[in-house]
Design a protein around this motif. Structure first.
Motif, PDB file in Angstrom:
ATOM      1  N   THR A   1       6.322  -3.057   3.855  1.00  9.87           N
ATOM      2  CA  THR A   1       7.018  -1.840   4.278  1.00  9.87           C
ATOM      3  C   THR A   1       7.806  -2.099   5.565  1.00  9.87           C
ATOM      4  OG1 THR A   1       5.059  -0.726   3.419  1.00  9.87           O
ATOM      5  CG2 THR A   1       6.656   0.644   4.596  1.00  9.87           C
TER       6      THR A   1
ATOM      7  N   GLU B   1       6.604 -13.987   2.047  1.00  9.63           N
ATOM      8  CA  GLU B   1       5.748 -12.958   1.436  1.00  9.63           C
ATOM      9  C   GLU B   1       4.684 -13.607   0.548  1.00  9.63           C
ATOM     10  OE1 GLU B   1       4.827  -9.809   1.433  1.00  9.63           O
ATOM     11  OE2 GLU B   1       3.668 -10.120  -0.403  1.00  9.63           O
TER      12      GLU B   1
ATOM     13  N   SER C   1       2.700  -2.455   0.613  1.00 12.78           N
ATOM     14  CA  SER C   1       1.992  -1.243   0.196  1.00 12.78           C
ATOM     15  C   SER C   1       2.955  -0.136  -0.219  1.00 12.78           C
ATOM     16  CB  SER C   1       1.063  -0.750   1.309  1.00 12.78           C
ATOM     17  OG  SER C   1       0.082  -1.736   1.574  1.00 12.78           O
TER      18      SER C   1
ATOM     19  N   THR D   1       0.468   7.360   6.226  1.00 11.30           N
ATOM     20  CA  THR D   1       1.069   6.449   7.200  1.00 11.30           C
ATOM     21  C   THR D   1       2.439   5.877   6.861  1.00 11.30           C
ATOM     22  OG1 THR D   1      -0.569   4.948   6.227  1.00 11.30           O
ATOM     23  CG2 THR D   1      -0.969   5.691   8.465  1.00 11.30           C
TER      24      THR D   1
END
Ligand code: FAD
Length: 609
Positions: free
Chosen positions: A30, A51, A104, A592
């Protein structure tokens, strides 16, 4: 789009990675992809994103109906096991975070909301009154982070959806939009909060105010597919200065003196470092591996609590006691559920969310409508309506006593026994601020997210005061997942607060406007009333996570246990920063993801440009 287009910037082999980039970003999640996009926008800097997971644009990522598909695909997830939690009858908890390009944001429940003004003011206050980590300082980045599309006028009118576009922007490629349809019962459930003294209805979910409101989904309104950090900050961007390697696990940052000069990574299935690759960063290494893995990487690189590093035979580059401490997540489900008349056919407000599972005709119609027009019930993800209520509204008679009792605690009493004095000092500052929040009508503590169906009970506790830890395994810091300890309910104030949540939930379902639905408490049952019995209900039912981990590389002054400063630079070293949920010092009164996008935008602007 053909997958070849998407794949154009992925380096398929480690040998294609150049020796050096201006910035290396660890983790294409994110925050990581948000920062990578912003840093490469004007062509001045080169960036490599490393990643762990893979690229996947299949329907298991893109589908939003029913709550998002990503969580159903275990290959997209890190699933760790927490250590047994003594206060939860020694149960362990699955620790779940995204493991693919997009992180996420590619697996989450797509709910978009922000915390309250006081949450963001709390972040900056230990740095002094001039800190721009405040509501005022972050609001421009909330606007920059998302492209807002209002609900269609018919849906807004039918459901009383209020919104105020002045809290939003329209320049990002990450979308915030509304389903074209929603469950009619939600309107009734929300209006019923009008019977609760002190519950407010703010003008917009982004207004920074507690209350009862509708909020958007992270979906592209044109296609009604998931909009996430990869679709917004990576897809369709063709820049020579923006490269990505997937399937690669960063083991550590390496240093020249005290300056971070690059990272070492291996294929994500490696069991040793024989196949490792080294790549250098001219300007900075940015760690964006998320709250669970960022502390592991820092500690494995020699930045963390000295005694832990020594026990793992890792040479200490900087003794930063806060790395891996201050771990927080939103406790979820407290054990109280309500069912309105009939899970069954008598439930008078159809359609409701259970019709998608139980009514084949309705489901077929919903499928057809979505296929034809990208509209209808399948544009609903995990939900768009909830209350976020202050503690004095929840417990008007008890809030003062609970706040006073929390405030009078010795700050060290419920932290890990060997906590460094700076960690204790940092917690003492949080304690003073959170005691104030317990008495405040401007901070949200209680979140009941509403499903618009016959059964409700999805309660989220927004400001827990227990603090956990995430630490490397000393015998194998690199290849064994870190030890995650929520230390759930170690601070008894958390139990006191959640006991009041159960009592409030009873008050809510007893309001006159819900009476026609004859809500009844299916668990634990109205005969359970004493503090001690309700405390048992909490302990037996709670999950310590709503998948919102934060805090393990907290932004705070170093003498208050901070890991990063206001520019998100790691203390004690140079050219190393952290930009992800781990820098959040105290949880916002909201889920979040929107906050992570905003802090990544702010970090990109403030730190690098
Ligand atoms: C199942 C689930 C549901 C959620 N639902 C919601 C919701 O509805 N609303 C909401 O607001 N929030 C929700 N959240 C929380 C929100 O998505 C996160 O807070 C936010 O996305 C975290 O962003 P991040 O950048 O900190 O980490 P992430 O987005 O998780 O990114 C970290 C990245 O780093 C990579 N990585 C890790 N270790 C390494 C390594 N060693 N080397 C290389 N790469 C590495 C990971 O693979 C990952 O891609 C949910 C989260 C989950 C998991």
């Amino acid at each position: 789009l053909p997958s070849s287009l998407y794949n154009s910037k992925i380096l398929s082999r480690a040998e294609q990675v150049k020796d050096e980039y201006d910035y290396i970003i660890v983790g294409g999640g994110t925050a990581g992809l948000t920062v990578a996009d912003r840093l490469t926008e004007d062509g001045k800097y080169s960036v490599l994103v490393i990643e762990y997971g893979s690229f996947d644009n299949s329907t298991s990522v893109t589908t939003i109906g029913g709550g998002g598909g990503g969580i159903g695909n275990a290959s997209h997830l890190f699933i760790l096991n927490s250590v047994p939690q003594p206060n939860l009858m020694n149960k362990t908890t699955a620790v779940i975070v995204g493991k693919l390009l997009g992180g996420s944001s590619a697996v989450n429940g797509l709910q978009f909301h922000r915390g309250q003004e006081e949450d963001y003011d709390r972040w900056g206050s230990p740095f002094g009154p001039d800190s721009d980590w405040s509501w005022k300082g972050i609001l421009p980045y909330f606007k920059k982070a998302l492209q807002f599309t209002p609900p269609n006028p018919d849906t807004a009118a039918a459901l009383n959806i209020d919104y105020d576009e002045t809290y939003w922007g329209n320049t990002s490629n990450v979308h915030a939009s509304f389903p074209t349809f929603n469950w009619p019962m939600l309107k009734t459930e929300m209006a019923a909060f009008g019977d609760i003294p002190g519950a407010k209805f703010p003008p917009d979910s982004g207004a920074g105010k507690p209350g009862v409101f509708w909020y958007p989904t992270s979906a592209d309104p044109a296609t009604m597919t998931r909009s996430h950090s990869r679709t917004g900050h990576w897809d369709n961007i063709d820049r020579d200065n923006y490269e990505t390697i997937t399937g690669s696990k960063v083991l550590k940052v390496f240093f020249e003196g005290e300056s971070a000069s690059g990272v070492v990574f291996v294929p994500n299935n490696a069991k040793s470092d024989v196949d490792s690759t080294t790549v250098k960063a001219r300007k900075e290494v940015i760690i964006s591996a998320g709250t669970i893995h960022t502390p592991q990487i820092l500690q494995a690189s020699g930045v963390g609590p000295k005694s832990l590093l020594e026990s793992a035979s890792i040479s200490v580059v900087a003794d930063v006691p806060g790395v891996g401490q201050n771990f927080q997540d939103h406790p979820f489900r407290i054990g109280v559920t309500y069912t309105s008349i009939a899970l069954d056919d008598n439930f008078t407000v159809h359609p409701d969310r259970t019709d998608l599972q139980l009514n084949a005709t309705f489901k077929a119609l919903a499928d057809a409508e979505f296929a034809a027009n990208r509209s209808g019930p399948l544009t609903i993800a995990s939900g768009n309506a909830a209350c976020f209520l202050p503690f004095p509204v929840i417990a008007p008679e008890r809030f003062g006593a609970i706040a006073a009792s929390y405030e009078s605690q010795d700050p060290a009493s419920y932290l890990p026994v060997d906590s460094h004095p700076t960690i204790v000092a940092g917690y003492a500052a949080q304690q003073a601020s959170l005691a104030k929040a317990l008495r405040s009508y401007k901070s949200a503590y209680y979140n009941l997210f509403l499903g618009g169906g016959p059964s409700e009970g999805a309660l989220v506790f927004l400001h827990p005061v227990s603090r956990g830890t995430i630490n490397i395994v000393p015998s194998d810091p690199f290849f064994t997942e870190p030890v995650v300890d929520y230390r759930a309910l170690t601070n008894p104030t958390d139990i006191d607060i959640m006991v009041e949540f159960i009592r409030f939930t009873r008050r809510y379902f007893a309001v006159p406007s819900l009476a026609q639905f004859q809500p009844r408490e299916t668990a634990p049952g109205l005969n359970v009333t004493s503090d001690s019995d309700l405390a048992e209900v909490v302990k037996n039912n709670i999950s310590p996570s709503t998948f919102h981990p934060v805090g393990t590389a907290a932004m705070a002054p170093r003498e208050l246990g901070g890991v990063v400063d206001e520019d998100l630079l790691v203390y004690g070293v140079k050219k190393l920063s952290v930009v992800d949920a781990s820098i959040i010092p105290t949880l916002p009164g909201a889920y979040t993801q929107e906050t992570v996008y905003a802090l990544a935008e702010k970090a990109s602007f403030k730190t690098f440009l």
